[in-house]
Design an enzyme around this catalytic site. Structure first.
Site, PDB file in Angstrom:
ATOM      1  N   ASN A 113       0.871  -1.172   0.000  1.00 27.80           N
ATOM      2  CA  ASN A 113       0.000   0.000   0.000  1.00 27.80           C
ATOM      3  C   ASN A 113       0.909   1.224   0.000  1.00 27.80           C
ATOM      4  O   ASN A 113       1.476   1.583   1.030  1.00 27.80           O
ATOM      5  CB  ASN A 113      -0.904  -0.021   1.236  1.00 27.80           C
ATOM      6  CG  ASN A 113      -1.718   1.256   1.385  1.00 27.80           C
ATOM      7  OD1 ASN A 113      -1.856   2.035   0.440  1.00 27.80           O
ATOM      8  ND2 ASN A 113      -2.260   1.477   2.570  1.00 27.80           N
ATOM      9  N   TRP A 114       1.032   1.844  -1.172  1.00 28.81           N
ATOM     10  CA  TRP A 114       1.938   2.976  -1.295  1.00 28.81           C
ATOM     11  C   TRP A 114       1.426   4.233  -0.602  1.00 28.81           C
ATOM     12  O   TRP A 114       2.167   5.202  -0.446  1.00 28.81           O
ATOM     13  CB  TRP A 114       2.199   3.295  -2.775  1.00 28.81           C
ATOM     14  CG  TRP A 114       2.998   2.270  -3.508  1.00 28.81           C
ATOM     15  CD1 TRP A 114       3.459   1.068  -3.034  1.00 28.81           C
ATOM     16  CD2 TRP A 114       3.439   2.357  -4.870  1.00 28.81           C
ATOM     17  NE1 TRP A 114       4.162   0.406  -4.000  1.00 28.81           N
ATOM     18  CE2 TRP A 114       4.160   1.165  -5.151  1.00 28.81           C
ATOM     19  CE3 TRP A 114       3.295   3.298  -5.885  1.00 28.81           C
ATOM     20  CZ2 TRP A 114       4.727   0.914  -6.396  1.00 28.81           C
ATOM     21  CZ3 TRP A 114       3.855   3.053  -7.132  1.00 28.81           C
ATOM     22  CH2 TRP A 114       4.573   1.879  -7.380  1.00 28.81           C
ATOM     23  N   LYS A 115       0.157   4.237  -0.219  1.00 29.35           N
ATOM     24  CA  LYS A 115      -0.480   5.415   0.385  1.00 29.35           C
ATOM     25  C   LYS A 115      -0.262   6.634  -0.536  1.00 29.35           C
ATOM     26  O   LYS A 115      -0.279   6.483  -1.746  1.00 29.35           O
ATOM     27  CB  LYS A 115       0.021   5.622   1.812  1.00 29.35           C
ATOM     28  CG  LYS A 115      -0.183   4.372   2.673  1.00 29.35           C
ATOM     29  CD  LYS A 115       0.036   4.611   4.139  1.00 29.35           C
ATOM     30  CE  LYS A 115      -0.223   3.319   4.921  1.00 29.35           C
ATOM     31  NZ  LYS A 115      -0.140   3.547   6.384  1.00 29.35           N
ATOM     32  N   GLU A 175      -7.048   4.570   7.902  1.00 33.44           N
ATOM     33  CA  GLU A 175      -6.900   5.999   7.612  1.00 33.44           C
ATOM     34  C   GLU A 175      -8.150   6.560   6.952  1.00 33.44           C
ATOM     35  O   GLU A 175      -8.521   7.708   7.196  1.00 33.44           O
ATOM     36  CB  GLU A 175      -5.658   6.213   6.739  1.00 33.44           C
ATOM     37  CG  GLU A 175      -4.379   5.939   7.503  1.00 33.44           C
ATOM     38  CD  GLU A 175      -3.173   5.660   6.632  1.00 33.44           C
ATOM     39  OE1 GLU A 175      -2.111   5.382   7.198  1.00 33.44           O
ATOM     40  OE2 GLU A 175      -3.297   5.699   5.389  1.00 33.44           O
ATOM     41  N   GLY A 197       2.694  -1.222   4.371  1.00 29.85           N
ATOM     42  CA  GLY A 197       2.706   0.216   4.158  1.00 29.85           C
ATOM     43  C   GLY A 197       4.091   0.723   3.809  1.00 29.85           C
ATOM     44  O   GLY A 197       4.591   0.541   2.701  1.00 29.85           O
ATOM     45  N   GLY A 198       4.760   1.350   4.774  1.00 34.85           N
ATOM     46  CA  GLY A 198       6.053   1.983   4.498  1.00 34.85           C
ATOM     47  C   GLY A 198       7.085   1.052   3.900  1.00 34.85           C
ATOM     48  O   GLY A 198       7.869   1.462   3.027  1.00 34.85           O
ATOM     49  N   GLU A 223      -5.548  -4.856  10.688  1.00 33.97           N
ATOM     50  CA  GLU A 223      -4.549  -3.812  10.892  1.00 33.97           C
ATOM     51  C   GLU A 223      -4.833  -3.106  12.221  1.00 33.97           C
ATOM     52  O   GLU A 223      -5.644  -2.194  12.278  1.00 33.97           O
ATOM     53  CB  GLU A 223      -4.539  -2.816   9.727  1.00 33.97           C
ATOM     54  CG  GLU A 223      -5.911  -2.379   9.232  1.00 33.97           C
ATOM     55  CD  GLU A 223      -5.862  -1.069   8.479  1.00 33.97           C
ATOM     56  OE1 GLU A 223      -4.787  -0.671   8.051  1.00 33.97           O
ATOM     57  OE2 GLU A 223      -6.917  -0.443   8.340  1.00 33.97           O
ATOM     58  N   GLY A 232       2.592   2.905  12.348  1.00 36.27           N
ATOM     59  CA  GLY A 232       3.340   4.157  12.400  1.00 36.27           C
ATOM     60  C   GLY A 232       3.545   4.708  13.800  1.00 36.27           C
ATOM     61  O   GLY A 232       3.861   5.882  13.964  1.00 36.27           O
ATOM     62  N   HIS A 285      -9.677   1.016   4.894  1.00 39.01           N
ATOM     63  CA  HIS A 285      -8.407   1.206   5.593  1.00 39.01           C
ATOM     64  C   HIS A 285      -8.618   2.125   6.798  1.00 39.01           C
ATOM     65  O   HIS A 285      -9.453   3.032   6.767  1.00 39.01           O
ATOM     66  CB  HIS A 285      -7.369   1.809   4.645  1.00 39.01           C
ATOM     67  CG  HIS A 285      -5.982   1.778   5.184  1.00 39.01           C
ATOM     68  ND1 HIS A 285      -5.511   2.725   6.074  1.00 39.01           N
ATOM     69  CD2 HIS A 285      -4.945   0.917   4.972  1.00 39.01           C
ATOM     70  CE1 HIS A 285      -4.251   2.453   6.380  1.00 39.01           C
ATOM     71  NE2 HIS A 285      -3.886   1.365   5.731  1.00 39.01           N
ATOM     72  N   SER A 291       2.244  -2.684  10.475  1.00 37.83           N
ATOM     73  CA  SER A 291       3.681  -2.367  10.388  1.00 37.83           C
ATOM     74  C   SER A 291       4.537  -3.614  10.218  1.00 37.83           C
ATOM     75  O   SER A 291       5.562  -3.784  10.895  1.00 37.83           O
ATOM     76  CB  SER A 291       4.142  -1.562  11.613  1.00 37.83           C
ATOM     77  OG  SER A 291       3.487  -0.314  11.661  1.00 37.83           O
TER      78      SER A 291
END
Length: 247
Positions: free
Chosen positions: A10-12, A98, A224-225, A165, A171, A96, A203
């Protein structure tokens, strides 16, 4: 029956054309056609054409990070399931944390988006998860169960993907232990078809992937990251491919 193993990036809201090209090329070189675990990237809407062009004909699938619950109409700024399918998307992330927290998406809206994705021929990656306050109050199963039930009450789950998640482990520098993640995955598995692929999305990175993926009900990761660094992402993909889980 062997469940699908999937690692989805997930590049966000990250990326540009040059960086995307370099990242995709590195993933394709490192992935080397190994199909022991499926691989996908979910990218911002503006880059779907670029990503689709680069990945078409490879073993890496692609998808989007959100979808409208509406099929078409006067919904400025929204993107429909049919539009995503037109760009060759296989997957779309729905619900998600977010989207729920920052943009106020309700359980009902997430359920409508899930149904729209299914109707549009996409495979939804449905996200559920609890906040730190909810976990500390002992409400984890109540929260994730409610989020999942909102979807199940109006749609069959079919071959959709589920992702747990924990919001408190995204994060924040805090991580769920493999045992904590496994406990929630095991609970979720009681509510969906036995062959459902359930991903962990809290994460996951190269350093903790093997321990998490060794758990019996964790089938892969929503990354994610770490999906923005090819070597990190590939290390997770290799860890997922090295473990086979049967139902």
């Amino acid at each position: 029956m062997t469940r699908t193993r999937l690692v989805a990036g997930n590049w966000k809201m990250h990326g540009n054309r040059a960086a995307n090209a370099a990242l995709l090329d590195a993933i394709l070189r490192g992935q080397g056609g190994d199909a022991s675990a499926e691989c996908a990237v979910c990218v911002p809407f503006p880059y779907l054409a670029q990503v689709g062009e680069r990945l078409r004909g490879t073993a890496v699938a692609w998808g989007a990070q959100n979808v409208s619950e509406h099929a078409q109409g006067a919904y400025t700024g929204e993107v429909s399931a049919a539009m995503l399918a037109d760009f060759g998307c296989k997957y779309v992330i729905v619900g998600h944390s977010e989207r729920r927290q920052l943009f106020g998406e309700s359980d009902g809206q997430v359920a409508a988006k899930f149904a729209a994705a299914r109707k549009g021929g996409l495979t939804p990656i449905l996200c559920v998860g609890e906040t730190l306050a909810e976990r500390e109050a002992g409400r984890t199963e109540q929260v994730v169960g409610r989020q999942l039930d909102a979807v199940l009450s109006s749609s069959s789950f079919g071959d959709a993907v589920l992702a747990y998640e924990p919001v408190w482990a995204i994060g924040t520098g805090r991580n769920a232990t493999p045992e904590q993640a496994q406990a929630v995955h095991a609970f979720l598995r009681t509510k969906v078809p036995s062959e459902t692929c359930i991903l962990y999305g809290g994460s996951m990175k190269a350093a903790n992937a093997a321990g998490l993926l060794a758990m019996p009900d964790i089938d892969g990761g929503l990354i994610g990251g770490a999906s923005l660094a090819a070597e990190e992402f590939l290390a997770i993909l290799r860890a997922a491919g090295s473990i086979r889980v049967t139902t």
